[in-house]
Design an enzyme around this catalytic site. Structure first.
Site, PDB file in Angstrom:
ATOM      1  CG  ASP A   1     -30.338 -25.179  -0.613  1.00 25.53           C
ATOM      2  OD1 ASP A   1     -30.357 -25.979  -0.108  1.00 25.53           O
ATOM      3  OD2 ASP A   1     -31.210 -24.770  -1.786  1.00 25.53           O
TER       4      ASP A   1
ATOM      5  NE  ARG B   1     -28.400 -26.505   4.560  1.00 28.20           N
ATOM      6  CZ  ARG B   1     -29.163 -26.751   3.339  1.00 28.20           C
ATOM      7  NH1 ARG B   1     -29.561 -25.708   2.648  1.00 28.20           N
ATOM      8  NH2 ARG B   1     -29.665 -27.886   3.099  1.00 28.20           N
TER       9      ARG B   1
ATOM     10  CD  GLU C   1     -28.336 -29.685   0.492  1.00 29.35           C
ATOM     11  OE1 GLU C   1     -29.331 -30.518   0.406  1.00 29.35           O
ATOM     12  OE2 GLU C   1     -28.791 -28.845  -0.667  1.00 29.35           O
TER      13      GLU C   1
HETATM   14  C1  OTU Z   1     -32.271 -28.459  -0.598  1.00 27.04           C
HETATM   15  O1  OTU Z   1     -32.208 -29.867  -0.901  1.00 27.04           O
HETATM   16  C2  OTU Z   1     -32.680 -28.072   0.498  1.00 27.04           C
HETATM   17  O2  OTU Z   1     -32.059 -28.785   1.781  1.00 27.04           O
HETATM   18  C3  OTU Z   1     -34.201 -28.429   0.575  1.00 27.04           C
HETATM   19  O3  OTU Z   1     -34.938 -28.359   1.749  1.00 27.04           O
HETATM   20  C4  OTU Z   1     -34.801 -27.521  -0.612  1.00 27.04           C
HETATM   21  O4  OTU Z   1     -36.132 -27.809  -0.883  1.00 27.04           O
HETATM   22  C5  OTU Z   1     -33.980 -27.725  -1.954  1.00 27.04           C
HETATM   23  O5  OTU Z   1     -32.656 -27.789  -1.627  1.00 27.04           O
HETATM   24  C6  OTU Z   1     -34.199 -26.589  -2.720  1.00 27.04           C
HETATM   25  O6  OTU Z   1     -33.845 -25.362  -2.329  1.00 27.04           O
HETATM   26  O7  OTU Z   1     -32.980 -31.879  -3.373  1.00 27.04           O
HETATM   27  O8  OTU Z   1     -34.337 -33.138  -1.568  1.00 27.04           O
HETATM   28  O9  OTU Z   1     -27.701 -32.406  -3.725  1.00 27.04           O
HETATM   29  O10 OTU Z   1     -30.322 -32.727  -2.489  1.00 27.04           O
HETATM   30  O11 OTU Z   1     -30.095 -29.593  -2.698  1.00 27.04           O
HETATM   31  C7  OTU Z   1     -33.500 -32.037  -1.162  1.00 27.04           C
HETATM   32  C8  OTU Z   1     -28.380 -31.462  -3.225  1.00 27.04           C
HETATM   33  C9  OTU Z   1     -32.807 -31.362  -2.462  1.00 27.04           C
HETATM   34  C10 OTU Z   1     -30.025 -31.626  -3.174  1.00 27.04           C
HETATM   35  C11 OTU Z   1     -30.680 -30.779  -2.117  1.00 27.04           C
HETATM   36  C12 OTU Z   1     -31.977 -30.363  -2.260  1.00 27.04           C
END
Ligand code: OTU
Length: 609
Positions: free
Chosen positions: A248, A246, A290
């Site tokens: 991120d 995944r 993601e």
């Molecule tokens: C992701 O989410 C993760 O799923 C989160 O748990 C983390 O806090 C974050 O990255 C930082 O590592 O803004 O509200 O379009 O939406 O990357 C969650 C992608 C987030 C973002 C997403 C992010």
């Protein structure tokens, strides 16, 4: 021959991203060749199978934090049989590599990508676990936090010491001049808890870009050295047998002054390079991107004719459609789902909620078309799932409420958002029954759908919100902890009403997974067609299986009242005679005028032959 050709293509793409970086290119090529030469026999066998399993209707996933689910990696192994019995064939583990001491955003601030966090075990145990799960027939997905490292990663520590080589791993500036220039067009991801996109680092008297929390330093992919380092780590995961990686926060990985630094063309190029490298080195490993952004933007991360990118993406738009239809009891937003074409072989992960909040990314044009004002409708949803809208069944909290814009997202577990918590609190048996029906309906919506269903651990026993985070000063500002409760293994051992409720929910989930696998006996879901009919409370979707050509119709009633579907409307889709309901075996006559659906009822039907 094939591999040589692709390597040339790869060199070309690398050159587009990093012109005049011969040395780095050579390093990458050497690393790829070394990887290919050292690939173990066992992994080569897996490579032959490739990622076909992504398309298998039997693939059903569950996501979990290792510690919250089973304390540590060994504990996770001890739950293997539980998962298998439920029909899970893919575990999606939240970040488990060494993370920052203290606050670390649920592990999304990684200190060392090659070591498992001490609290969970070590790399040796983890490798054993991967092998063990593979033997059980369960694939493994792990998180790879590629947009940023923690501020105590060794690269960051060296940067703090003033080492220019490592300062170039990040977006570091001597003054706040560049940061200010960037800020003009940047948007805040965590406006409430981490406003701004830069952080002053006193140790080296520099400013560093921190899109998320101040302790999450954005990596500088403009530097080919960083790209190569991140590829090596990806290949390391591929070598230990990870089936799905995944990635991120992919929309953020490329920054360009004067833009919002999201969805830049170079971000796509990087992902397409990652994909090519995996195809060349480790085709057994696939990538899950993601990107929780606007519906028309998400699909671009599957790639296009210029290059394939992610094998799998989260179907965030569908997730939002589910909650929207439940709140409005109106299925039109879902059935009028704009079909953003996705490349062949692309796979959605369908889910109702994850470890993050629910952000209301509905297709605004469609909302308007259906006669709603997008902004007002969003505010309705925010209040509904906070539980404040009159008549709401949900119990939730706001996430990242922005007083400037009144914008917010929502937090809450599946069961709490679906009404279980409120019904239990009010000791309301009627509402309890409705909540259970809603929970079943929600699971059906993502389990009986083309793509990979992804459950969130604990939802299968109906776990409600966990308010203990309010007392923990490290995380009390982040309401996402509301829906990350520790798995309550005790509940099934108890002998009370909660046990019965949990059992009922689990049985429902298991039943749906079984139905999904029964469908799988007819092959895979080739395509889905919406059956349009005049009752807006009901959605009907037809799944066409291949190669068997069998068709299933799934009926979903989004309302707590009985609903009728006119058979005349169904005849337009050549649905006549008798339908056999697959869950309860009911026979439904289409010669009558109407088909009756009970409150929140789900039918899975097949034509009687
Ligand atoms: C992701 O989410 C993760 O799923 C989160 O748990 C983390 O806090 C974050 O990255 C930082 O590592 O803004 O509200 O379009 O939406 O990357 C969650 C992608 C987030 C973002 C997403 C992010």
């Amino acid at each position: 021959m094939k591999s040589k050709l692709s390597l040339d293509k790869l060199k070309h793409k690398y050159g587009l991203l990093y012109p005049n970086s011969e040395e780095s290119l050579q390093e990458l090529v050497n690393c790829i060749e070394m990887f290919q030469n050292n690939r173990s026999a066992a992994m080569l066998t897996r490579d032959k199978e490739g990622y076909q399993w992504l398309y298998d209707s039997n693939t059903v996933g569950m996501m979990m934090y290792v510690d919250l689910f089973a304390d540590d990696v060994k504990g996770l192994m001890s739950k293997g049989e539980y998962l298998k019995e439920l029909g899970i064939t893919l575990i999606h583990l939240m970040p488990l590599m060494q993370s920052r001491q203290g606050e670390n955003d649920g592990g999304y601030a990684v200190r060392n990508y090659r070591q498992v966090d001490e609290k969970l075990g070590d790399m040796e145990v983890f490798k054993k676990a991967v092998k063990y799960f593979h033997e059980l027939g369960i694939r493994v997905c792990i998180d790879y936090v590629i947009n940023h490292t923690s501020d105590d990663h060794e690269w960051a520590l060296k940067a703090k010491e003033g080492d220019g080589f490592y300062q170039r791993y990040y977006y570091m500036y001597e003054s706040d001049e560049s940061p200010k220039a960037y800020e003009k067009t940047l948007i805040e991801v965590f406006p409430e808890v981490a406003p701004g996109n830069f952080t002053y680092v006193k140790e080296c008297n520099r400013w560093v870009m921190t899109t998320f929390y101040p302790f999450q330093w954005d990596l500088n992919y403009g530097n080919p050295v960083v790209f190569n380092e991140m590829v090596k780590i990806m290949l390391y995961y591929a070598e230990i047998g990870i089936d799905l990686i995944r990635l991120d926060a992919i929309p953020y990985i490329w920054k360009a002054l004067g833009t919002d630094c999201r969805n830049q063309p170079e971000a796509h190029l990087i992902l397409s390079l990652f994909r090519d490298i995996l195809e060349l080195c480790a085709p057994a490993t696939a990538i899950l991107g993601e990107a929780i952004i606007a519906p028309d933007q998400i699909v671009t991360y599957f790639g296009d004719q210029k290059g394939k990118e992610c094998h799998v993406l989260y179907n965030a738009s569908y997730m939002v459609e589910i909650w929207n239809s439940l709140a409005t009891r109106d299925a039109r937003h879902l059935t009028h789902m704009t079909d953003y074409p996705i490349p062949d072989q692309s796979v959605w992960i369908n889910y109702a909620r994850c470890h993050d909040d629910i952000g209301w990314g509905l297709d605004e044009q469609k909302t308007r078309f259906l006669g709603f004002d997008p902004l007002q409708h969003k505010h309705f949803l925010i209040q509904f799932y906070q539980g404040n809208f009159e008549g709401s069944f949900a119990t939730g909290e706001l996430y990242e409420f922005n007083p400037k814009t009144m914008d917010a997202r929502n937090s809450g577990t599946l069961a709490s958002l679906a009404g279980l918590e409120r019904a239990l609190k009010n000791k309301d048996r009627y509402q309890l029954e409705l909540a259970l029906k809603r929970i079943y309906l929600i699971h059906a919506l993502f389990i009986l759908k083309k793509g990979i269903p992804m459950l969130y651990s604990g939802d299968e026993i109906g776990q409600t919100n966990d308010y203990t985070y309010h007392e923990n000063d490290k995380i009390q500002h982040d309401s996402r902890w509301l829906h990350r409760p520790k798995m309550n293994w005790e509940i099934v051992k108890q002998d009370n009403a909660s046990k019965n409720i949990a059992e009922m929910i689990t049985q429902g989930v298991a039943e749906l997974i079984n139905i999904r696998k029964k469908l799988g006996q007819e092959g895979y879901i080739h395509h889905e067609t919406v059956i349009h009919q005049r009752n807006n409370h009901v959605a009907i979707v037809e799944l066409s299986m291949a190669p068997s050509l069998v068709k299933y119709q799934i009926f979903f009633n989004f309302s707590e009242h009985q609903q009728w579907v006119f058979t005349e409307d169904l005849r337009r889709y050549k649905l006549e005679g008798w339908l056999i309901e697959q869950i309860q075996g009911k026979r439904i006559s289409l010669d009558k005028e109407k088909v009756l659906l009970g409150p929140y009822e789900v039918f899975v039907t097949k034509r009687e032959i």
